[in-house]
Design a protein around this motif. Structure first.
Motif, short mmCIF file in Angstrom:
data_model
loop_
_atom_site.label_atom_id
_atom_site.label_comp_id
_atom_site.label_asym_id
_atom_site.label_seq_id
_atom_site.Cartn_x
_atom_site.Cartn_y
_atom_site.Cartn_z
N THR A 1 0.83 -1.20 0.00
CA THR A 1 0.00 0.00 0.00
C THR A 1 0.86 1.25 0.00
OG1 THR A 1 -1.86 -1.08 1.11
CG2 THR A 1 -1.72 1.32 1.30
N LEU A 2 1.85 1.28 0.87
CA LEU A 2 2.73 2.46 0.96
C LEU A 2 3.51 2.66 -0.33
CD1 LEU A 2 4.06 2.03 4.61
CD2 LEU A 2 2.26 3.57 3.80
N VAL A 3 4.01 1.58 -0.90
CA VAL A 3 4.76 1.69 -2.15
C VAL A 3 3.87 2.20 -3.27
CG1 VAL A 3 5.99 0.37 -3.93
CG2 VAL A 3 6.47 -0.06 -1.50
N ALA A 4 2.65 1.65 -3.36
CA ALA A 4 1.73 2.06 -4.42
C ALA A 4 1.33 3.53 -4.29
CB ALA A 4 0.48 1.17 -4.39
N LEU A 5 1.27 4.03 -3.07
CA LEU A 5 0.88 5.43 -2.85
C LEU A 5 2.04 6.41 -3.06
CD1 LEU A 5 -1.41 5.07 0.30
CD2 LEU A 5 -2.13 5.65 -2.03
N GLY A 6 3.24 5.90 -3.22
CA GLY A 6 4.37 6.78 -3.49
C GLY A 6 5.20 7.16 -2.28
N TYR A 7 5.08 6.42 -1.19
CA TYR A 7 5.88 6.72 0.00
C TYR A 7 7.38 6.63 -0.26
CZ TYR A 7 2.26 7.32 3.56
OH TYR A 7 1.23 7.81 4.33
N PRO A 8 7.86 5.70 -1.09
CA PRO A 8 9.31 5.69 -1.35
C PRO A 8 9.80 7.02 -1.92
CG PRO A 8 8.35 3.62 -2.04
CD PRO A 8 7.19 4.53 -1.69
N ALA A 9 9.08 7.57 -2.87
CA ALA A 9 9.49 8.85 -3.45
C ALA A 9 9.42 9.97 -2.42
CB ALA A 9 8.62 9.19 -4.66
#
Length: 227
Positions: free
Chosen positions: A22-30
């Motif tokens: 979920t976090l990756v899909a929402l763009g938390y890494p960026a």
């Protein structure tokens, strides 16, 4: 979330992996200045703790919209992902409108709502786990200051702003009409208590006075934090 009435059916490992996705899909890494792979590596050490503690607790599952309870939440701190960037990534369950920060927060004030001493997140990586989370609808209609005292007496801890956003991000079902919640773990030195509720068919991060009760606003809390 897995819907089950038997604790062995709740797969904590799968739930942890879902929250990471979920976090990756929402763009938390960026938001945190990392690649998806580096971000996944950052949170990976928390997986074993999530599984072990949830299994020991014997979580019984159930619909979070009804129970108001969640076994654990993976939290990303504001030093990695600022609240101004993460709140618009939230939605209501089944909704599309993005969450927003209420304009009652004057410019620059949100950053002053920080974790109090007892609610300061553990560790130094900017990520942690929150266990045995309750949205606290039993405190609807209770003065926030009194609700905080009761939470402390029970050996529990109120949620911070980042933790409230994380709960809403991973389990949007918990935010429902007349069962919204305050986030008393973040304060700015005055009588304001941050809270999440529904406005214009979207989640809103606002605040209420610690001496003013609201029939639709409880006090979210957790059993423990771990890094």
């Amino acid at each position: 979330m897995t819907d089950s009435t038997h604790s062995p059916a709740f797969d904590a490992a799968a739930e942890f992996d879902r929250q990471v996705r979920t976090l990756v899909a929402l763009g938390y890494p960026a938001l945190s200045g990392r690649s998806p792979e580096d971000f996944a590596a950052l949170v990976a050490p928390l997986r074993a703790e999530a599984v072990a503690r949830t299994d020991r607790a014997g979580y019984a599952g159930g619909d979070p919209a009804v129970t108001g309870r969640v076994p654990f939440v993976l939290v990303v701190g504001r030093e990695l992902a600022p609240v101004e960037g993460t709140m618009p990534l939230t939605t209501l369950h089944g909704g599309r409108l993005p969450g927003f920060v209420d304009r009652s927060f004057e410019p620059g004030s949100l950053e002053r709502f920080v974790a109090t001493g007892p609610t300061r997140p553990p560790g130094r990586d900017g990520v942690h786990l929150l266990f045995d989370v309750e949205r606290g609808e039993e405190f609807c209609g209770v003065v926030p200051g009194d609700a905080l005292a009761t939470v402390a007496e029970r050996g529990r801890t109120p949620l911070t702003v980042e933790e409230g956003v994380a709960l809403l991000t991973h389990v949007p079902e918990v935010l429902v009409k007349n069962k919204c919640f305050s986030l008393g773990g973040s304060r700015c030195g005055d009588r304001r208590v941050p809270a999440l509720w529904i406005s214009k068919r979207a989640p809103k991060l606002g605040w209420c006075w610690e001496g003013n009760p609201h029939t639709w606003l409880g006090m979210a809390s957790a059993g423990a934090r771990r890094a």
